[in-house]
Write an enzyme that holds these catalytic residues in place. Structure first.
Site, PDB file in Angstrom:
ATOM      1  N   GLY A 185       0.794  -1.218   0.000  1.00  0.00           N
ATOM      2  CA  GLY A 185       0.000   0.000   0.000  1.00  0.00           C
ATOM      3  C   GLY A 185       0.825   1.266   0.000  1.00  0.00           C
ATOM      4  O   GLY A 185       0.462   2.257  -0.651  1.00  0.00           O
ATOM      5  N   TYR A 186       1.939   1.266   0.720  1.00  0.00           N
ATOM      6  CA  TYR A 186       2.783   2.466   0.777  1.00  0.00           C
ATOM      7  C   TYR A 186       3.337   2.805  -0.607  1.00  0.00           C
ATOM      8  O   TYR A 186       3.164   3.924  -1.106  1.00  0.00           O
ATOM      9  CB  TYR A 186       3.934   2.265   1.763  1.00  0.00           C
ATOM     10  CG  TYR A 186       5.024   3.299   1.607  1.00  0.00           C
ATOM     11  CD1 TYR A 186       4.828   4.604   2.044  1.00  0.00           C
ATOM     12  CD2 TYR A 186       6.242   2.984   0.985  1.00  0.00           C
ATOM     13  CE1 TYR A 186       5.824   5.566   1.880  1.00  0.00           C
ATOM     14  CE2 TYR A 186       7.240   3.935   0.825  1.00  0.00           C
ATOM     15  CZ  TYR A 186       7.019   5.224   1.275  1.00  0.00           C
ATOM     16  OH  TYR A 186       7.982   6.170   1.100  1.00  0.00           O
TER      17      TYR A 186
END
Length: 323
Positions: free
Chosen positions: A138-139
């Protein structure tokens, strides 16, 4: 010039704000809390209260600023994708909107080299490299989307560009204490032996690139920034941690086993809605267990970037502080 900095209370900001002030700039730093406000002011900036998720506060904070350095981000090896998106993508969109209407003429975005890390080995590539898939975590996924928004926002009125640092390191990095605790608990193991190459950038070299990009760099472009060399992650981390008084040892786990374990644990943690971080995550396997080596000639040509420290010089500075 008056420069607006986000992420000023973080690791990079702690080095960047004093460097900008040394260059003679007036630095205004965004602060989300009273603690952050004290931090940025202790570093020499004029702190202004605001939040990347609040475009109104950003408009007020940007008044009179000519340049923006956007170093603020939500970063973890484990977390909620929605949170990463809200802070990293929507926060960047809010900053772009506020900057457009506030007379800002240049915006420099601190992206991340992990935006090209899709789980496959990446060997000495430049900015033209296109991974087969988007990043799995996600980052990195949110940083890629935010980077795309920044590049697309370039215009005759406001120049936008992105710097892609790989593994950022240096004195005071939070990873040092994390590694110290991991080793003390007997949990540290290399992934796949740790013999794959990893490009790095000392935080002072990243600051040098930011300062170069205040004046140079083509709008709508992205630039890798590195230490000018790459070593195996085992060589680099062993030397770095030894300079901090930490011995990592030689225990290792096969990469396939680490990947399977990380996937299973991720499912368990999400199913049980656990708030802690698993012992190993898919992000760790991608970022710590996969080759990521880069070429930065473009930054050296366009930005006239020159690293100010070699890896050995950075390590020697750490060893002297340990004595």
């Amino acid at each position: 010039m008056r420069i607006f900095v986000t992420g000023g209370s973080g690791f990079v900001g702690g080095y960047l704000i004093p460097k900008l002030i040394e260059e003679g700039h007036d630095v205004v730093a965004l602060a989300r809390s009273s603690h952050s406000l004290k931090e940025v002011e202790a570093r020499g900036a004029r702190g202004v209260t605001g939040d990347l998720t609040d475009v109104t506060s950003l408009r007020a904070a940007l008044q009179g600023c000519e340049i923006v350095v956007h170093a603020g981000a939500a970063f973890e090896m484990w977390g909620d994708d929605e949170h990463f998106y809200t802070v990293n993508v929507e926060g960047t969109e809010n900053l772009l909107e506020a900057a457009r209407g506030g007379g800002v003429r240049r915006l420099i975005y601190i992206s991340a080299a992990s935006v090209i890390a899709d789980g496959s080995p990446v060997n000495m590539v430049d900015e033209s490299y296109q991974p087969r898939r988007t990043p799995p975590d996600g980052y990195s996924k949110s940083k890629l989307t935010a980077e795309q928004r920044v590049v697309a926002a370039n215009s005759p009125e406001m120049t936008t560009l992105a710097l892609r640092p790989p593994f950022i390191w240096g004195k005071g990095h939070s990873m040092t204490e994390t590694m110290r605790q991991t080793v003390a608990n007997g949990r540290w193991m290399w992934i796949g032996g740790g013999n794959h190459r990893l490009s790095t950038v000392h935080v002072e070299n990243l600051c040098a690139a930011v300062i170069s990009s205040l004046y140079r760099g083509k709008g709508g472009e992205i630039y890798f920034i590195t230490d000018g060399e790459s070593r195996s992650i085992r060589q680099f981390l062993t030397a770095w941690m030894e300079a901090e008084g930490i011995k990592l040892g030689s225990r290792s786990v096969p990469r396939w086993m680490a990947s399977v374990s990380a996937s299973i644990l991720a499912r368990i943690w999400r199913f049980l809605n656990l708030k802690s971080m698993p012992p190993i995550t898919p992000s760790m396997v991608t970022m710590m267990g996969t080759e990521l080596s880069l070429r930065d000639e473009k930054a050296r040509d366009d930005l006239e970037y020159r690293h100010v420290l070699t890896i050995d010089e950075g390590l020697n500075a750490l060893r002297k502080k340990l004595m």
